[in-house]
Design an enzyme around this catalytic site. Structure first.
Site, PDB file in Angstrom:
ATOM      1  N   GLY A 105       7.914 -14.208 -16.329  1.00  0.00           N
ATOM      2  CA  GLY A 105       6.836 -13.219 -16.381  1.00  0.00           C
ATOM      3  C   GLY A 105       5.562 -13.842 -16.907  1.00  0.00           C
ATOM      4  O   GLY A 105       5.597 -14.898 -17.559  1.00  0.00           O
ATOM      5  N   CYS A 134      12.823 -18.862 -17.857  1.00  0.00           N
ATOM      6  CA  CYS A 134      11.465 -19.020 -18.371  1.00  0.00           C
ATOM      7  C   CYS A 134      11.175 -17.970 -19.449  1.00  0.00           C
ATOM      8  O   CYS A 134      11.705 -18.038 -20.544  1.00  0.00           O
ATOM      9  CB  CYS A 134      10.446 -18.971 -17.235  1.00  0.00           C
ATOM     10  SG  CYS A 134       8.808 -19.604 -17.702  1.00  0.00           S
ATOM     11  N   TYR A 135      10.367 -16.950 -19.144  1.00  0.00           N
ATOM     12  CA  TYR A 135      10.123 -15.872 -20.115  1.00  0.00           C
ATOM     13  C   TYR A 135      11.448 -15.266 -20.567  1.00  0.00           C
ATOM     14  O   TYR A 135      11.615 -14.892 -21.729  1.00  0.00           O
ATOM     15  CB  TYR A 135       9.233 -14.802 -19.491  1.00  0.00           C
ATOM     16  CG  TYR A 135       8.917 -13.632 -20.399  1.00  0.00           C
ATOM     17  CD1 TYR A 135       7.821 -13.668 -21.255  1.00  0.00           C
ATOM     18  CD2 TYR A 135       9.725 -12.492 -20.396  1.00  0.00           C
ATOM     19  CE1 TYR A 135       7.544 -12.595 -22.098  1.00  0.00           C
ATOM     20  CE2 TYR A 135       9.450 -11.417 -21.225  1.00  0.00           C
ATOM     21  CZ  TYR A 135       8.357 -11.467 -22.076  1.00  0.00           C
ATOM     22  OH  TYR A 135       8.075 -10.413 -22.904  1.00  0.00           O
ATOM     23  N   HIS A 194      12.161 -22.948 -13.476  1.00  0.00           N
ATOM     24  CA  HIS A 194      12.444 -21.952 -12.440  1.00  0.00           C
ATOM     25  C   HIS A 194      13.394 -22.536 -11.380  1.00  0.00           C
ATOM     26  O   HIS A 194      12.953 -23.198 -10.443  1.00  0.00           O
ATOM     27  CB  HIS A 194      11.157 -21.482 -11.766  1.00  0.00           C
ATOM     28  CG  HIS A 194      10.314 -20.601 -12.620  1.00  0.00           C
ATOM     29  ND1 HIS A 194      10.481 -19.236 -12.681  1.00  0.00           N
ATOM     30  CD2 HIS A 194       9.308 -20.897 -13.486  1.00  0.00           C
ATOM     31  CE1 HIS A 194       9.601 -18.723 -13.524  1.00  0.00           C
ATOM     32  NE2 HIS A 194       8.881 -19.704 -14.035  1.00  0.00           N
ATOM     33  N   GLU A 218      14.905 -20.980  -9.109  1.00  0.00           N
ATOM     34  CA  GLU A 218      14.868 -20.207  -7.864  1.00  0.00           C
ATOM     35  C   GLU A 218      13.884 -20.750  -6.838  1.00  0.00           C
ATOM     36  O   GLU A 218      14.014 -20.469  -5.636  1.00  0.00           O
ATOM     37  CB  GLU A 218      14.542 -18.739  -8.162  1.00  0.00           C
ATOM     38  CG  GLU A 218      13.128 -18.457  -8.659  1.00  0.00           C
ATOM     39  CD  GLU A 218      12.965 -18.593 -10.161  1.00  0.00           C
ATOM     40  OE1 GLU A 218      12.006 -18.014 -10.701  1.00  0.00           O
ATOM     41  OE2 GLU A 218      13.789 -19.270 -10.801  1.00  0.00           O
ATOM     42  N   GLY A 245       6.169  -2.167  16.583  1.00  0.00           N
ATOM     43  CA  GLY A 245       6.712  -3.123  17.534  1.00  0.00           C
ATOM     44  C   GLY A 245       7.108  -4.425  16.861  1.00  0.00           C
ATOM     45  O   GLY A 245       7.706  -5.299  17.482  1.00  0.00           O
ATOM     46  N   ASP A 288       9.889  -5.367  11.216  1.00  0.00           N
ATOM     47  CA  ASP A 288      10.215  -4.420  10.150  1.00  0.00           C
ATOM     48  C   ASP A 288      10.366  -2.997  10.661  1.00  0.00           C
ATOM     49  O   ASP A 288      11.369  -2.327  10.405  1.00  0.00           O
ATOM     50  CB  ASP A 288       9.144  -4.470   9.058  1.00  0.00           C
ATOM     51  CG  ASP A 288       8.901  -5.883   8.555  1.00  0.00           C
ATOM     52  OD1 ASP A 288       9.797  -6.724   8.723  1.00  0.00           O
ATOM     53  OD2 ASP A 288       7.813  -6.135   8.015  1.00  0.00           O
ATOM     54  N   SER A 289       9.356  -2.515  11.384  1.00  0.00           N
ATOM     55  CA  SER A 289       9.416  -1.124  11.842  1.00  0.00           C
ATOM     56  C   SER A 289      10.495  -0.937  12.906  1.00  0.00           C
ATOM     57  O   SER A 289      11.130   0.127  12.970  1.00  0.00           O
ATOM     58  CB  SER A 289       8.056  -0.678  12.374  1.00  0.00           C
ATOM     59  OG  SER A 289       7.690  -1.398  13.530  1.00  0.00           O
ATOM     60  N   LYS A 338      12.453 -10.720   4.582  1.00  0.00           N
ATOM     61  CA  LYS A 338      12.293 -10.780   6.036  1.00  0.00           C
ATOM     62  C   LYS A 338      13.519 -11.347   6.735  1.00  0.00           C
ATOM     63  O   LYS A 338      13.961 -10.814   7.758  1.00  0.00           O
ATOM     64  CB  LYS A 338      11.055 -11.605   6.374  1.00  0.00           C
ATOM     65  CG  LYS A 338      10.780 -11.736   7.871  1.00  0.00           C
ATOM     66  CD  LYS A 338      10.352 -10.425   8.503  1.00  0.00           C
ATOM     67  CE  LYS A 338       8.919 -10.116   8.133  1.00  0.00           C
ATOM     68  NZ  LYS A 338       8.376  -8.965   8.902  1.00  0.00           N
TER      69      LYS A 338
END
Length: 512
Positions: free
Chosen positions: A54, A81-82, A168, A170, A223, A226-227, A368
């Protein structure tokens, strides 16, 4: 039911990357606010907890902290980290502002392997981003590794299964970071790796049915990936209760409206209505140059158009949107979460009270690549699932400065050429995203022995795995030469082409 690891979010822009890395190990992850009540965490019954990084300092007044009883739950916990500093301080250790702040790449020297570093080499290149450091260990902890300026860059309390990493793991820049996370999941939490996208599909269908009941839903279909996936998922859950609305806002790519109609006819059952609202959007955007103002105008107008469509349909109760987790994390306002605002998204943040619709966002916890996997499980074709992302505000944020019909025409034609050549050279599917940007910069050129004074087009192509970080793509000279030549010769109004070689961070993928 699949095992769950809870990630408590303290505002890091990497929080969602942590969640994604966990899911890559076939373990379900759920992100919760840092101050989530203990009772809610117990209901989930997680096999592990991760405390994210953070932007705050644990030494600052009002620094975000979890409930003190969090460390009494008996759940294996990893602080990053934080999260390490917070764990150390709350359990009786000491944290100080470091004289030598560590940002970027650093060398991690492993002193004791333990379960986190099992089978890994003794030195690793890792990614740091901190100004404070742990200077005294809490009782029961000992050091596993150190960096040049942090003696406690990795710590553990094996009896309570508490672990902390100052770096980090990740992010892609940390060597063996994914393996370190997997070691925590398997060796410490006992994760079986039993979560699959099919599990999410079944859970999401049940959740949609429970939330919607016998009421009606309206969804904005663009189109894009996602949608389209959201529409297919919701249709599977509630069928004819869903009506999809495609809004032609005048900011679409070349021939996009007809492509959406064809996509919908061939692959997504149900009802589709098209709203022709281009003049309304362009009228409100006239003379507007600030990108945040553009996004807000487009968002408000989008909602108004939907409101009108709702009235035509009679009683509708929900507005469904293909909001993804990166949209959510990048749109959190300052003060509502420790994370800082990067940009607003028109499909995040709620609805005006007058609209009286509830939000339905079944993809808001997915990335995604996970949405694409979900689409495959729903039977959607490759040409839909592998299409590059397109921003909600459309070309409105790809025309830098004032938006006009003429500038949109130039951009559409140039963009179509770029995408066509990427397919022809078999590069489209190697990229995360590629598009053109219209630059309101006029320069002198020579065409047919005559002087021209026209605008520039910027090409943008990036590689990425999750859109949170991205590198500019090193496209072949032959491809770039062909694209530039075609745009300058075929698109009236453009006489110069440039290539964007900026990475994210520090830039964003879109220009606005």
């Amino acid at each position: 039911m699949a095992q769950t690891v809870v990630v408590l979010d303290f505002g890091s822009q990497y929080t969602q990357v942590i969640a994604r890395r966990i899911r890559e190990a076939s373990v379900y992850s759920k992100v919760l606010p840092y101050d989530t009540p203990i009772g809610e965490i117990k209901k989930i019954d997680p096999v592990g907890l991760v405390l994210s990084g953070g932007p705050a300092s644990v030494l600052a007044k009002g620094a975000p902290k979890p409930h003190p009883r969090l460390f009494e739950l008996g759940i294996p916990t990893l602080g990053i980290c934080y999260g390490l500093q917070l764990m150390g301080k709350m359990l009786g250790g000491s944290v100080m502002s470091s004289q030598h702040r560590e940002y970027g790449r650093g060398k991690l020297t492993i002193k004791k392997k333990g379960p986190l570093f099992k089978t890994l080499p003794g030195e690793l290149t890792v990614w740091n981003s901190h100004g404070d450091c742990l200077t005294k260990l809490p009782k029961g902890f000992h050091a596993l590794a150190q960096t040049e300026n942090s003696p406690f860059a990795a710590i553990e309390d094996p009896s309570r299964k508490f672990f902390g990493l100052q770096f980090h793991p990740e992010v892609e820049h940390s060597e063996k970071g994914t393996q370190i996370i997997r070691n925590f999941l398997v060796a410490v939490c006992g994760c079986k790796g039993d979560w699959r996208m099919e599990d999410f599909t079944e859970s999401a269908v049940r959740s949609i049915r429970a939330q919607v009941g016998d009421r009606k839903v309206i969804l904005g279909l663009s189109g894009g990936v996602d949608s389209s996936v959201a529409a297919a998922l919701i249709d599977r859950a509630i069928g004819k209760q869903l009506t999809c609305i495609f809004v032609d806002n005048g900011l679409l790519r070349l021939n996009e409206r007809e492509q959406v109609r064809q996509l919908f006819r061939n692959h997504i059952p149900g009802k589709l209505k098209v709203a022709l609202a281009g003049p309304l959007f362009l009228g409100r955007l006239k003379g507007v140059t600030n990108p945040e103002t553009k996004r807000k105008i487009i968002g408000r107008t989008f909602i108004e158009v939907f409101d009108q469509e709702v009235k035509k349909l009679g009683k509708v109760d929900f507005l469904a949107q293909g909001t993804l987790y990166p949209d959510v994390i990048e749109s959190v306002p300052i003060g509502g979460n420790p994370a800082a605002l990067i940009k607003s998204h028109h499909n995040v943040g709620g609805l005006p009270k007058r609209m009286k619709l509830e939000l339905l966002e079944p993809l808001r916890e997915l990335f995604k690549d996970e949405v694409r996997n979900l689409g495959r499980s729903l039977g959607l074709p490759k040409e839909v699932l592998m299409r590059h992302p397109f921003p909600g505000p459309g070309l409105g944020v790809r025309v830098v400065g004032n938006i006009t019909r003429e500038r949109l025409r130039v951009l559409r034609e140039a963009d179509a050429i770029f995408i066509e050549e990427l397919f022809a050279h078999r590069y489209y599917h190697k990229l995360w995203q590629a598009f053109c940007v219209f630059l309101p910069v006029r320069s002198v050129g020579v065409m047919g022995d005559e002087r021209t004074y026209e605008n520039a087009i910027a090409l943008r192509a990036v590689t990425s795995s999750d859109a949170m970080t991205a590198d500019w793509a090193q496209l072949p000279d032959k491809l770039l030469r062909k694209v530039s030549n075609r745009i300058i010769n075929e698109v009236k109004g453009a006489n110069r082409v440039v290539y964007d070689v900026s990475s994210k961070p520090p830039g964003t993928i879109e220009w606005e």
